[in-house]
Design a protein around this motif. Structure first.
Motif, PDB file in Angstrom:
ATOM      1  N   LEU A 228       3.201  -1.034   4.148  1.00 23.99           N
ATOM      2  CA  LEU A 228       2.896   0.381   3.920  1.00 23.99           C
ATOM      3  C   LEU A 228       4.169   1.141   3.601  1.00 23.99           C
ATOM      4  O   LEU A 228       5.177   0.988   4.290  1.00 23.99           O
ATOM      5  CB  LEU A 228       2.241   0.967   5.180  1.00 23.99           C
ATOM      6  CG  LEU A 228       1.868   2.455   5.140  1.00 23.99           C
ATOM      7  CD1 LEU A 228       0.674   2.676   4.207  1.00 23.99           C
ATOM      8  CD2 LEU A 228       1.541   2.952   6.547  1.00 23.99           C
ATOM      9  N   TRP A 229       4.144   1.963   2.555  1.00 19.31           N
ATOM     10  CA  TRP A 229       5.312   2.785   2.253  1.00 19.31           C
ATOM     11  C   TRP A 229       4.881   4.130   1.685  1.00 19.31           C
ATOM     12  O   TRP A 229       3.861   4.231   1.022  1.00 19.31           O
ATOM     13  CB  TRP A 229       6.284   2.082   1.317  1.00 19.31           C
ATOM     14  CG  TRP A 229       5.737   1.453   0.088  1.00 19.31           C
ATOM     15  CD1 TRP A 229       4.937   0.354   0.017  1.00 19.31           C
ATOM     16  CD2 TRP A 229       5.966   1.855  -1.264  1.00 19.31           C
ATOM     17  NE1 TRP A 229       4.660   0.049  -1.294  1.00 19.31           N
ATOM     18  CE2 TRP A 229       5.280   0.944  -2.098  1.00 19.31           C
ATOM     19  CE3 TRP A 229       6.694   2.883  -1.847  1.00 19.31           C
ATOM     20  CZ2 TRP A 229       5.291   1.045  -3.482  1.00 19.31           C
ATOM     21  CZ3 TRP A 229       6.708   2.984  -3.231  1.00 19.31           C
ATOM     22  CH2 TRP A 229       6.013   2.061  -4.027  1.00 19.31           C
TER      23      TRP A 229
ATOM     24  N   GLU B 194       0.103  10.211   6.102  1.00 19.80           N
ATOM     25  CA  GLU B 194      -0.544   8.916   5.895  1.00 19.80           C
ATOM     26  C   GLU B 194       0.244   7.781   6.540  1.00 19.80           C
ATOM     27  O   GLU B 194      -0.331   6.835   7.086  1.00 19.80           O
ATOM     28  CB  GLU B 194      -0.701   8.648   4.395  1.00 19.80           C
ATOM     29  CG  GLU B 194      -1.669   9.569   3.686  1.00 19.80           C
ATOM     30  CD  GLU B 194      -1.065  10.917   3.313  1.00 19.80           C
ATOM     31  OE1 GLU B 194      -1.781  11.768   2.764  1.00 19.80           O
ATOM     32  OE2 GLU B 194       0.154  11.128   3.559  1.00 19.80           O
ATOM     33  N   GLN B 195       1.576   7.885   6.491  1.00 20.91           N
ATOM     34  CA  GLN B 195       2.404   6.827   7.057  1.00 20.91           C
ATOM     35  C   GLN B 195       2.193   6.694   8.564  1.00 20.91           C
ATOM     36  O   GLN B 195       2.244   5.592   9.115  1.00 20.91           O
ATOM     37  CB  GLN B 195       3.874   7.103   6.748  1.00 20.91           C
ATOM     38  CG  GLN B 195       4.769   5.875   6.864  1.00 20.91           C
ATOM     39  CD  GLN B 195       6.135   6.121   6.264  1.00 20.91           C
ATOM     40  OE1 GLN B 195       6.629   7.242   6.246  1.00 20.91           O
ATOM     41  NE2 GLN B 195       6.772   5.075   5.763  1.00 20.91           N
TER      42      GLN B 195
ATOM     43  N   LEU C 146       0.854  -1.190   0.000  1.00 20.28           N
ATOM     44  CA  LEU C 146       0.000   0.000   0.000  1.00 20.28           C
ATOM     45  C   LEU C 146       0.884   1.232   0.000  1.00 20.28           C
ATOM     46  O   LEU C 146       1.574   1.523   0.974  1.00 20.28           O
ATOM     47  CB  LEU C 146      -0.919  -0.008   1.231  1.00 20.28           C
ATOM     48  CG  LEU C 146      -1.816   1.229   1.417  1.00 20.28           C
ATOM     49  CD1 LEU C 146      -2.735   1.422   0.212  1.00 20.28           C
ATOM     50  CD2 LEU C 146      -2.626   1.116   2.710  1.00 20.28           C
TER      51      LEU C 146
ATOM     52  N   LEU D 164      -1.801  -3.853   9.976  1.00 21.27           N
ATOM     53  CA  LEU D 164      -1.430  -4.043   8.576  1.00 21.27           C
ATOM     54  C   LEU D 164      -0.560  -5.278   8.384  1.00 21.27           C
ATOM     55  O   LEU D 164      -0.747  -6.057   7.442  1.00 21.27           O
ATOM     56  CB  LEU D 164      -0.684  -2.809   8.061  1.00 21.27           C
ATOM     57  CG  LEU D 164      -1.505  -1.541   7.813  1.00 21.27           C
ATOM     58  CD1 LEU D 164      -0.597  -0.337   7.709  1.00 21.27           C
ATOM     59  CD2 LEU D 164      -2.339  -1.686   6.545  1.00 21.27           C
TER      60      LEU D 164
ATOM     61  N   VAL E  84      -2.354   5.948   8.849  1.00 20.50           N
ATOM     62  CA  VAL E  84      -3.005   4.794   8.237  1.00 20.50           C
ATOM     63  C   VAL E  84      -2.909   3.534   9.100  1.00 20.50           C
ATOM     64  O   VAL E  84      -3.898   2.795   9.214  1.00 20.50           O
ATOM     65  CB  VAL E  84      -2.451   4.554   6.814  1.00 20.50           C
ATOM     66  CG1 VAL E  84      -2.838   3.171   6.292  1.00 20.50           C
ATOM     67  CG2 VAL E  84      -2.978   5.628   5.869  1.00 20.50           C
ATOM     68  N   PRO E  85      -1.755   3.221   9.731  1.00 17.14           N
ATOM     69  CA  PRO E  85      -1.727   2.019  10.587  1.00 17.14           C
ATOM     70  C   PRO E  85      -2.773   2.050  11.696  1.00 17.14           C
ATOM     71  O   PRO E  85      -3.434   1.029  11.963  1.00 17.14           O
ATOM     72  CB  PRO E  85      -0.306   2.031  11.160  1.00 17.14           C
ATOM     73  CG  PRO E  85       0.502   2.747  10.132  1.00 17.14           C
ATOM     74  CD  PRO E  85      -0.412   3.816   9.617  1.00 17.14           C
TER      75      PRO E  85
ATOM     76  N   VAL F 166       1.356   5.227  -0.034  1.00 15.99           N
ATOM     77  CA  VAL F 166       0.658   6.460   0.330  1.00 15.99           C
ATOM     78  C   VAL F 166       1.566   7.646   0.053  1.00 15.99           C
ATOM     79  O   VAL F 166       2.738   7.480  -0.269  1.00 15.99           O
ATOM     80  CB  VAL F 166       0.232   6.441   1.812  1.00 15.99           C
ATOM     81  CG1 VAL F 166      -0.804   5.350   2.046  1.00 15.99           C
ATOM     82  CG2 VAL F 166       1.431   6.237   2.737  1.00 15.99           C
TER      83      VAL F 166
END
Length: 287
Positions: free
Chosen positions: A131-132, A108-109, A101, A124, A112-113, A103
């Motif tokens: 996530l990156w 967001e980093q 995912l 996640l 989002v988690p 972002v």
């Protein structure tokens, strides 16, 4: 040629690093080649991704060999390895995670988690999602394109106003191999918003501001204070307002501001519906 089989098994972290140092010194010698067979994520993450060979069984029972490789131009392994390291993707993540995912940046980093866990009921990592943050970086699109080309699942989640960003223009996303209907989500666009911060209600923003950045005594924040800033660059406007009107403390930036709000949420229903829909789609892709 020196061959190691699980050299760091049963060792504590300090001695694992010692073994890695020994292997690196041996690899530096011009007349020595080293092969290491391991399941250790620490060891796998300690070398260049271009030097990792991943062996796995196919459904037919045959052994497949995977590695970060592309013959489009010389040095692609190093190039993509550097990009992956810059966006925080470890070797083990590149090899094993089921969905990536991407972002936009630090806001967001950070958020989002928390939002994903509250919405979906698991972190996640447990869902197999890496996530990156792209950081508005064209190199991140190169990495996304590489992952797509090699049949890895990728979802790009960016603010609606990113359509004007030169790195996220439609033609570049298509060139990277992303399916615009299934692999790209423009946050806020379906509701006429420009960015992630706008998805949260004015009441939520007022509650966060009163809890974290109170105004002078007797002047609590109200939803109306935030409503008046809708329609433009919402996040910039309310950040400026809070910094100007807060009694003592104020957020360090947009990432800090939204994180303060998100950390106050306690139920899945408080997560904006569009985000819940995106998280459900990403989780389905990872499965």
């Amino acid at each position: 040629m020196v061959v190691y089989d699980e050299p760091d098994t049963h060792l504590d972290y300090r001695h694992q690093r010692t073994v890695m140092d020994i292997i690196r010194k041996q690899c530096a010698l011009p007349h020595v080649s080293v092969i290491v067979a391991t399941h250790s994520m620490n060891l796998i993450d300690g070398v260049d991704i271009a030097d990792v060979v991943h062996l796995k069984l196919s459904d037919s029972g045959r052994t497949l060999v995977e590695r970060l490789d592309d013959d489009t131009h010389d040095g692609i392994d190093f190039h993509l390895g550097q990009i992956a390291a810059a966006v925080g993707l470890r070797n083990s993540v590149l090899l094993h995670e089921r969905c990536f995912l991407a972002v936009e940046g630090p806001t967001e980093q950070q958020c989002v988690p928390l939002l994903f866990r509250l919405s979906q009921g698991l972190p996640l990592q447990a869902a197999g999602i890496a996530l990156w943050a792209c950081d508005n970086n064209e190199g991140a699109l190169h990495l996304a394109g590489y992952l797509v080309k090699h049949h890895r699942t990728v979802m790009l989640m960016v603010d609606a106003d990113s359509r004007t960003n030169k790195h996220f223009k439609t033609e570049k996303l298509i060139k990277a191999g992303l399916d615009l209907t299934k692999q790209v989500s423009y946050v806020g666009e379906s509701e006429g918003y420009n960015e992630l911060e706008e998805l949260f209600s004015d009441l939520q923003w007022a509650a966060a501001a009163n809890a974290h950045w109170p105004r002078p005594k007797g002047q609590p924040w109200s939803a109306d204070d935030f409503t008046e800033h809708r329609g433009g660059k919402f996040s910039e406007r309310i950040l400026y307002m809070i910094k100007q009107r807060a009694a003592e403390s104020s957020p360090n930036g947009k990432a800090d501001m939204l994180y303060a709000l998100v950390s106050m949420l306690t139920t899945p229903e408080e997560v904006p519906q569009q985000l819940r829909d995106i998280f459900t789609e990403v989780q389905a892709l990872a499965c």
